[in-house]
Write an enzyme that holds these catalytic residues in place. Structure first.
Site, PDB file in Angstrom:
ATOM      1  CG  ASP A 272      -1.988  -1.193   1.145  1.00 12.22           C
ATOM      2  OD1 ASP A 272      -2.189  -1.865  -0.025  1.00 12.22           O
ATOM      3  OD2 ASP A 272      -2.194  -1.940   2.578  1.00 12.22           O
TER       4      ASP A 272
ATOM      5  CE  LYS B 126       3.280  -2.389  -4.049  1.00 15.13           C
ATOM      6  NZ  LYS B 126       2.348  -2.717  -3.196  1.00 15.13           N
TER       7      LYS B 126
ATOM      8  N   GLY C 261      -4.253  -4.639  -4.969  1.00 11.76           N
ATOM      9  CA  GLY C 261      -5.719  -3.567  -4.841  1.00 11.76           C
ATOM     10  C   GLY C 261      -4.912  -2.296  -5.683  1.00 11.76           C
ATOM     11  CG  HIS C 262      -3.349  -0.684  -9.391  1.00 13.36           C
ATOM     12  ND1 HIS C 262      -2.575  -2.117  -9.312  1.00 13.36           N
ATOM     13  CD2 HIS C 262      -3.748   0.002 -10.778  1.00 13.36           C
ATOM     14  CE1 HIS C 262      -2.804  -2.437 -10.247  1.00 13.36           C
ATOM     15  NE2 HIS C 262      -3.669  -2.223 -11.492  1.00 13.36           N
TER      16      HIS C 262
ATOM     17  CD  GLN D  56       0.447  -8.945  -2.494  1.00 12.16           C
ATOM     18  OE1 GLN D  56       2.137  -9.374  -3.301  1.00 12.16           O
ATOM     19  NE2 GLN D  56       0.127  -8.330  -2.631  1.00 12.16           N
TER      20      GLN D  56
HETATM   21  P1  IMP Z   1      -2.192 -12.696   2.011  1.00 12.46           P
HETATM   22  O1  IMP Z   1      -1.329 -12.622   0.576  1.00 12.46           O
HETATM   23  O2  IMP Z   1      -3.522 -12.580   1.508  1.00 12.46           O
HETATM   24  O3  IMP Z   1      -2.122 -14.110   1.759  1.00 12.46           O
HETATM   25  O4  IMP Z   1      -1.546 -11.813   3.339  1.00 12.46           O
HETATM   26  C1  IMP Z   1      -0.824 -11.965   4.148  1.00 12.46           C
HETATM   27  C2  IMP Z   1      -0.266 -10.362   4.648  1.00 12.46           C
HETATM   28  O5  IMP Z   1      -0.276 -10.141   3.242  1.00 12.46           O
HETATM   29  C3  IMP Z   1      -1.607 -10.233   5.273  1.00 12.46           C
HETATM   30  O6  IMP Z   1      -1.068  -9.271   6.190  1.00 12.46           O
HETATM   31  C4  IMP Z   1      -2.414  -9.416   4.280  1.00 12.46           C
HETATM   32  O7  IMP Z   1      -2.751  -7.550   4.620  1.00 12.46           O
HETATM   33  C5  IMP Z   1      -0.916  -8.968   3.897  1.00 12.46           C
HETATM   34  N1  IMP Z   1      -1.309  -7.714   1.952  1.00 12.46           N
HETATM   35  C6  IMP Z   1      -1.680  -9.290   1.192  1.00 12.46           C
HETATM   36  N2  IMP Z   1      -1.667  -8.222  -0.312  1.00 12.46           N
HETATM   37  C7  IMP Z   1      -1.306  -7.105   0.600  1.00 12.46           C
HETATM   38  C8  IMP Z   1      -1.080  -5.709  -0.415  1.00 12.46           C
HETATM   39  O8  IMP Z   1      -1.170  -5.603  -1.249  1.00 12.46           O
HETATM   40  N3  IMP Z   1      -1.626  -4.922   0.262  1.00 12.46           N
HETATM   41  C9  IMP Z   1      -1.091  -4.177   1.478  1.00 12.46           C
HETATM   42  N4  IMP Z   1      -1.104  -6.045   2.530  1.00 12.46           N
HETATM   43  C10 IMP Z   1      -1.218  -6.950   1.847  1.00 12.46           C
END
Ligand code: IMP
Length: 429
Positions: A13, A16, A40-41, A223
Site C-alpha cells: 500500500d 505503487k 489492489g490499485h 505488496q
Molecule cells: P495474503 O497475501 O492474502 O495471504 O495476506 C498475507 C498478509 O499480507 C496479510 O497481512 C495481508 O494483509 C498482507 N497483504 C497482502 N496483500 C497486500 C497488499 O496488496 N497490500 C498490503 N498488505 C497486503
C-alpha cells in the site's frame, strides 16, 4: 526509458499504483511478476474509480502491452470481472493483455481453505486478504497446482478430483466447515477456458522478443518487501517473494534486462493484517496516538482490497534500508509527503533497541522484532502546504531536511516524490 522494476519497500500500500500508472505511458510493456488479487490499485476510468487487482496498471494506455507472468496467482472470476469493467469503458483488453501459460489459478477451494485457516487460528491469525493466495502458492510448490495451460490438458479432470478430495477432507474433517462443490470449481474452469485461454501466451518469450526490438519495460511488483515470504516479518507475510529478484523468476527474464529498481515507500508507515510493526502509533485495536490518527485520517488509510483500516506509524528507516539491500533498490519514490503537512514534528526511526542493545538491521525472528522499540530522530515539521507540488525546489525547508535524512539513513537517493493522488502531483529528478 530504462527497464525498471517497481516494488513496495514497506508493508504494501505504498502508492505503487500511482507511480506505475505514471510510468506506464512511458514504456512499451508493463508486466506483473508475483502476487494475485490480494493487491489492489485504484484507477480512474472516465470519472469513475475502479480497483484493479490483477490487470496491470498500463491497461489504459493505447500502446502499452500488459503481461501477467508465471509468478502470479490468478483468480479467473476476478480478472474476468476486471476485464468486463474495462471492456464496458471501451478499452480493448484482448489486444493489450496476455497471461502466462504457466501462471497458477486460484480456485474456490483455495479461498475456502484460506478463510477456514484464519478462523481456526483465532487471535493468532495472519490477517490474510482471504483471497486464497497462500493455498494457491502452496499447491504450486507441492506440484499439484492448476496452471492456465492445464485447461488444455486431458488430465485436468483427475487433478481437480484429487485436489478437491484432499481439500474437502481438510475443510470438513479438520476445520469442520463446508465442503466446496465440484460444480463451483467447474464453473470457474469453464469461465477461464472461455475468457483466459484466448489471452494465454509464453510471456518470457514475448519479453525476450520485445527486449531485442528495443522496447522499454516496467516490471510491476505487488505488496512490499516486509511482506516477502523470505525477507519479511515471517510468518506474517504473503506467500510470494516480493523483492526485485522475483521479477526474474516470475517472468522468465535474466538480470541483464533490469536497469533500475525503484523502491516505493510512504513518507510514513502503514500495515494491514497482523504482525510486528515497531513504529506503530495508531490502530483499530486501541492505539490512539494523535500523530498516528493524523496519518490515518489525512492519509485515508483504508485497504483498497479489503477496506480494512490500516495501522499507521512513523517512517521506519530500518525497514527501508533492509529493502534497499535485499532488493537492490537504486532509487526511492516517496509518496504521500503532503500527509505530513501540519504536524509540528516528524519522527524517523533510525535503529531499534532491545534489551539495551542497538540493532541496525531487521532481526529474522518476528518475536524478536516485536520486542524492539524504535530509536527516533525527531525533526521539526512544517505548516506549509506541499499538496500538489511538482518541483523539489519548492519544498518547505523542513520537508527537504526530512528527505535528505531519509536518503542518508536508507543509503539510497530519493528520485521521485509524490505530493497528492493525481498523476500531476509529482516531483521527479
Ligand atoms: P495474503 O497475501 O492474502 O495471504 O495476506 C498475507 C498478509 O499480507 C496479510 O497481512 C495481508 O494483509 C498482507 N497483504 C497482502 N496483500 C497486500 C497488499 O496488496 N497490500 C498490503 N498488505 C497486503
Amino acid at each position: 526509458m530504462a527497464n525498471i522494476v517497481a516494488i513496495g519497500v514497506q508493508w504494501g500500500d505504498e502508492g505503487k499504483g500511482k507511480i506505475v500508472d505514471l510510468l506506464a505511458p512511458e514504456v512499451d510493456v508493463v508486466a506483473r511478476f508475483q502476487g494475485g488479487p490480494n493487491a489492489g490499485h485504484t484507477l480512474v476510468i472516465g470519472d469513475k474509480k475502479t480497483v484493479l487487482h490483477l490487470v496491470p496498471s498500463g491497461i489504459l494506455h493505447d500502446n502499452t502491452l500488459c503481461l501477467i507472468g508465471n509468478g502470479t496467482v490468478v483468480a479467473p472470476e476476478t480478472i474476468v470481472e476486471e476485464m468486463n469493467t474495462l471492456i464496458r469503458a471501451g478499452i480493448p483488453v484482448a489486444q493489450r493483455l496476455k497471461i502466462s501459460d504457466r501462471c497458477q489459478l486460484i480456485l474456490p477451494y483455495h479461498r475456502a481453505l484460506d478463510v477456514a485457516r484464519e478462523i481456526a487460528k483465532g487471535k493468532a491469525k495472519i490477517g490474510t486478504t482471504g483471497r486464497g493466495i497462500g493455498p494457491a502458492y502452496e499447491d504450486k510448490t507441492a506440484r499439484r497446482g492448476i496452471r492456465l495451460i492445464d485447461l488444455t490438458s486431458n488430465d485436468l479432470d483427475a487433478k481437480i478430483s484429487e485436489n478437491l478430495e484432499w481439500t474437502n477432507f481438510l475443510l470438513t474433517k479438520y476445520f469442520k466447515t463446508d465442503a466446496v462443490s465440484r460444480a463451483d470449481v467447474d464453473e470457474v474452469l469453464d469461465l477461464a477456458r472461455e475468457r483466459l485461454l484466448p489471452l494465454m501466451a509464453d510471456v518470457s518469450l514475448i519479453l525476450q522478443e520485445r527486449h531485442k526490438a528495443g522496447d522499454s519495460m516496467l516490471f510491476e511488483g505487488a505488496q512490499g518487501t516486509m511482506l516477502d515470504v523470505d525477507f519479511g516479518t515471517y510468518p506474517f507475510v504473503t506467500s510470494s517473494n516480493t523483492v526485485s529478484g522475483a521479477a526474474m523468476a516470475g517472468l522468465g527474464i535474466g538480470p541483464a534486462m533490469i536497469d533500475e529498481v525503484l523502491g516505493i515507500c510512504k513518507a510514513y508507515t502503514t500495515r494491514v493484517g497482523a504482525g510486528p510493526f515497531p513504529t506503530e502509533l495508531y490502530n483499530a485495536e486501541g492505539m490512539n496516538d494523535a500523530a498516528g490518527k493524523h496519518l490515518a485520517e489525512k492519509g485515508q488509510e483504508f485497504g483498497a482490497t479489503t477496506g480494512r483500516p490500516r495501522r499507521t506509524g512513523w517512517f521506519d528507516a530500518v525497514v527501508v534500508r533492509h529493502a534497499v539491500r535485499v532488493a537492490g533498490v537504486t532509487g526511492l519514490a516517496v509518496t504521500k509527503l503532503d500527509v505530513l503537512d501540519g504536524l509540528s514534528e516528524v519522527k524517523l526511526c533510525v535503529a531499534y533497541e532491545r534489551n539495551g542493545e542497538y540493532l541496525q538491521s531487521i532481526p529474522a525472528d518476528a518475536g524478536v522484532l516485536n520486542e524492539c522499540t524504535p530509536v527516533y530522530e525527531t525533526l521539526p515539521g512544517w505548516a506549509e502546504n506541499t499538496f500538489g507540488l511538482t518541483d523539489m525546489a519548492q519544498l518547505p525547508k523542513n520537508a527537504k531536511t526530512l528527505l535528505d535524512r531519509i536518503e542518508e539513513v536508507c543509503g539510497c537517493p530519493v528520485t521521485m516524490l509524490s505530493t497528492g493522488p493525481d498523476r500531476e502531483h509529482i516531483c521527479r529528478l
